[in-house]
Design a protein around this motif. Structure first.
Motif, PDB file in Angstrom:
ATOM      1  N   THR A 132      14.232 -23.686  -4.757  1.00 58.58           N
ATOM      2  CA  THR A 132      13.513 -22.062  -4.315  1.00 58.58           C
ATOM      3  C   THR A 132      13.803 -21.722  -5.323  1.00 58.58           C
ATOM      4  O   THR A 132      12.522 -20.272  -5.102  1.00 58.58           O
ATOM      5  N   SER A 184      14.537 -12.542  -6.774  1.00 61.76           N
ATOM      6  CA  SER A 184      14.201 -13.990  -5.524  1.00 61.76           C
ATOM      7  C   SER A 184      15.202 -14.798  -5.766  1.00 61.76           C
ATOM      8  O   SER A 184      15.985 -15.157  -4.788  1.00 61.76           O
ATOM      9  N   HIS A 235      18.078 -15.957  -3.613  1.00 65.15           N
ATOM     10  CA  HIS A 235      18.819 -17.618  -2.998  1.00 65.15           C
ATOM     11  C   HIS A 235      20.245 -17.595  -3.750  1.00 65.15           C
ATOM     12  O   HIS A 235      21.204 -18.836  -3.311  1.00 65.15           O
ATOM     13  N   ARG A 290      22.455 -16.485  -1.627  1.00 56.78           N
ATOM     14  CA  ARG A 290      23.295 -17.226  -0.517  1.00 56.78           C
ATOM     15  C   ARG A 290      23.826 -18.902  -0.351  1.00 56.78           C
ATOM     16  O   ARG A 290      24.197 -18.827   0.623  1.00 56.78           O
ATOM     17  N   THR A 305      11.472 -12.020   0.142  1.00 55.84           N
ATOM     18  CA  THR A 305      12.741 -12.905   0.203  1.00 55.84           C
ATOM     19  C   THR A 305      13.861 -12.448   0.761  1.00 55.84           C
ATOM     20  O   THR A 305      14.595 -13.341   0.808  1.00 55.84           O
ATOM     21  N   VAL A 339      15.532 -14.081   3.811  1.00 54.38           N
ATOM     22  CA  VAL A 339      16.725 -15.566   3.326  1.00 54.38           C
ATOM     23  C   VAL A 339      18.314 -14.443   4.330  1.00 54.38           C
ATOM     24  O   VAL A 339      19.075 -15.566   4.833  1.00 54.38           O
TER      25      VAL A 339
END
Length: 470
Positions: free
Chosen positions: A15, A57, A61, A64, A279, A283
């Protein structure tokens, strides 16, 4: 790096930008502990030469996946200190924050007083900041009190700290200490970063040889900062720690050297920018705000679009063709918004509401949207897709509405009404947008002459000056 971390990085590569992932892994492997605490992403982008949006971004990710922990830190605009750190925006209060060091109160505006920073997860690599009570005094001040936006000169920092510090010590929980100081004719600050408390000594008048006495107690109460007038000469300073953790009091000289040391700032990733990041919105869908939170933003740019005559379009070309056309139009618009550093707040029917940090990004997006519609129309040989666009900038509240992070206020209403002024492919801008130097520069380069006009907007009492981009 353990097997689990390597597996997480393998998932991240699906990603995030590969160059950003490589730079992250290098930082984790080679960085000093302090480099991995409260990472300033704009600074990271600057140092690595990587694109800011790709860096933001990538870290979102990574966060997360549990590789980094994201924190929302309320900053003091005076000294650059962190007044409060939150693991989620939901716990950010919208009432006042006080800085003891600056003896001033602030409202936490998400424009530039809340930074978003990233710290490596302890499961990936343990660093001193994961257990701040073990950090040496100046590393604590540097890593836990000062924000990621403070630009410290590594070559002169140690020397400057010596210049501005009369005395500093670590005082364990429940213990007392006595300091014997020789006071210079200066303004002094006894600052304690763990409890975030300060006391000021205004040292003035004739020097004395008599020993002066003063006591300070550290507890969890946020007492107002006080000032005591003393004379140059000896002081016996009694310190008592009534908390259940160590405290780190230091006596600072409020000299030019102190102001120089904490006076330089570098750009930070603000909460405002994060809330307008596509993003982040994708997310962290539900992790933005609480239902009762109202975060003030002093300036945000809104762009509204609407597809003209979509009902007639469905009648003219039929449902299937119209649906594909509308979908192609949405795809083009959303891609442009994201690439111009904007974020889609919501789509309503055939309309889009988007936010941008700066008006020039919104204008660039609007001009590109218009060109994209012309291209789609040219491919079909028909003028089916006509998008009306309006752009306005102003203050607003970031809120949660219908389980989605949204915006509320007159600025939003005006932006929506300005869009409705368009009858074909023209774009309408308001005064705050046109007054931006960057917007003026874009229009000049494109040889566009805006047409000024007065407009009556539904639900807005006074007529407004708007500018049509023909």
């Amino acid at each position: 790096m353990n097997d689990n971390t390597q597996a997480q990085f393998a998932v991240l590569r699906q990603t995030a930008d590969p160059a950003v992932v490589d730079a992250m892994q290098k930082l984790i492997a080679d960085g000093q502990d302090r480099d991995l605490n409260r990472i300033n992403l704009l600074d990271f982008s600057n140092r690595t030469g990587l694109d800011q949006e790709k860096v933001i971004s990538g870290f979102l990710h990574a966060s997360r996946l549990g590789l980094f922990d994201m924190s929302w830190n309320v900053l003091c605009p005076g000294c650059g200190g962190v007044l409060d750190a939150h693991s989620t925006l939901k716990s950010l209060r919208h009432d006042d924050y006080n800085c003891a060091l600056c003896a001033a109160g602030y409202e936490a505006s998400v424009d530039d007083l809340v930074e978003v920073a990233f710290t490596v997860s302890p499961r990936v690599r343990r660093i001193g900041a994961h257990d701040p009570n073990t950090l040496p005094i100046w590393e604590y001040v540097r890593q836990m009190f000062w924000s990621s936006g403070l630009e410290l000169n590594e070559d002169t920092l140690d020397q400057m700290l010596k210049e501005v510090t009369l005395e500093a010590l670590e005082l364990p929980a429940g213990e007392k200490a006595l300091l014997s100081l020789q006071l210079p004719k200066q303004f002094l600050i006894v600052f304690e970063p763990v409890t975030h408390s300060a006391h000021f000594f205004d040292v003035q008048g004739e020097p004395t040889t008599e020993r002066q006495q003063y006591s300070i107690v550290f507890n969890k109460l946020q007492a107002p900062t006080g000032t005591t007038v003393l004379r140059p000469g000896p002081l016996r300073l009694s310190l008592e720690n009534q908390t259940d953790t160590r405290v780190l009091p230091a006596v600072w000289v409020a000299s030019d050297a102190l102001h120089e040391m904490i006076g330089k700032r570098k750009p930070i990733l603000t909460a405002k920018r994060m809330l307008s990041n596509q993003t982040f919105r994708d997310v962290y869908k539900a992790d933005n705000l609480n239902g009762d939170q109202r975060l003030k933003i002093t300036a945000l740019t809104f762009l509204f679009t609407d597809l003209k005559g979509s009902t007639a379009l469905y009648e003219r070309v039929g449902d299937i063709v119209a649906f594909d056309l509308v979908r192609a139009h949405f795809h083009a618009l959303l891609e442009i918004i994201s690439s111009e550093r904007g974020a889609v707040v919501k789509t309503i029917g055939d309309a889009v509401m988007a936010t941008f940090i700066r008006p020039e990004h919104a204008l660039n997006a609007g001009l590109r949207m218009r060109a994209a519609m012309q291209k789609l129309n040219a491919e079909r040989g028909k003028e089916d897709l006509i998008v009306k666009i309006g752009i306005h900038e102003g203050p607003c509240l970031a809120v949660m509405l219908n389980e989605r992070q949204d915006y509320f206020g007159q600025t939003v209403n005006i932006a929506a009404r300005v869009q409705s002024l368009s009858t074909s492919q023209e774009i309408h801008l308001t005064q705050p947008v046109i007054e931006s130097a960057e917007v003026a520069s874009i229009l000049e380069k494109a040889s566009i002459k805006p047409i000024q006009k007065q407009a009556a907007l539904r639900g807005i009492a006074d007529k407004m000056v708007v500018y049509e981009i023909p």
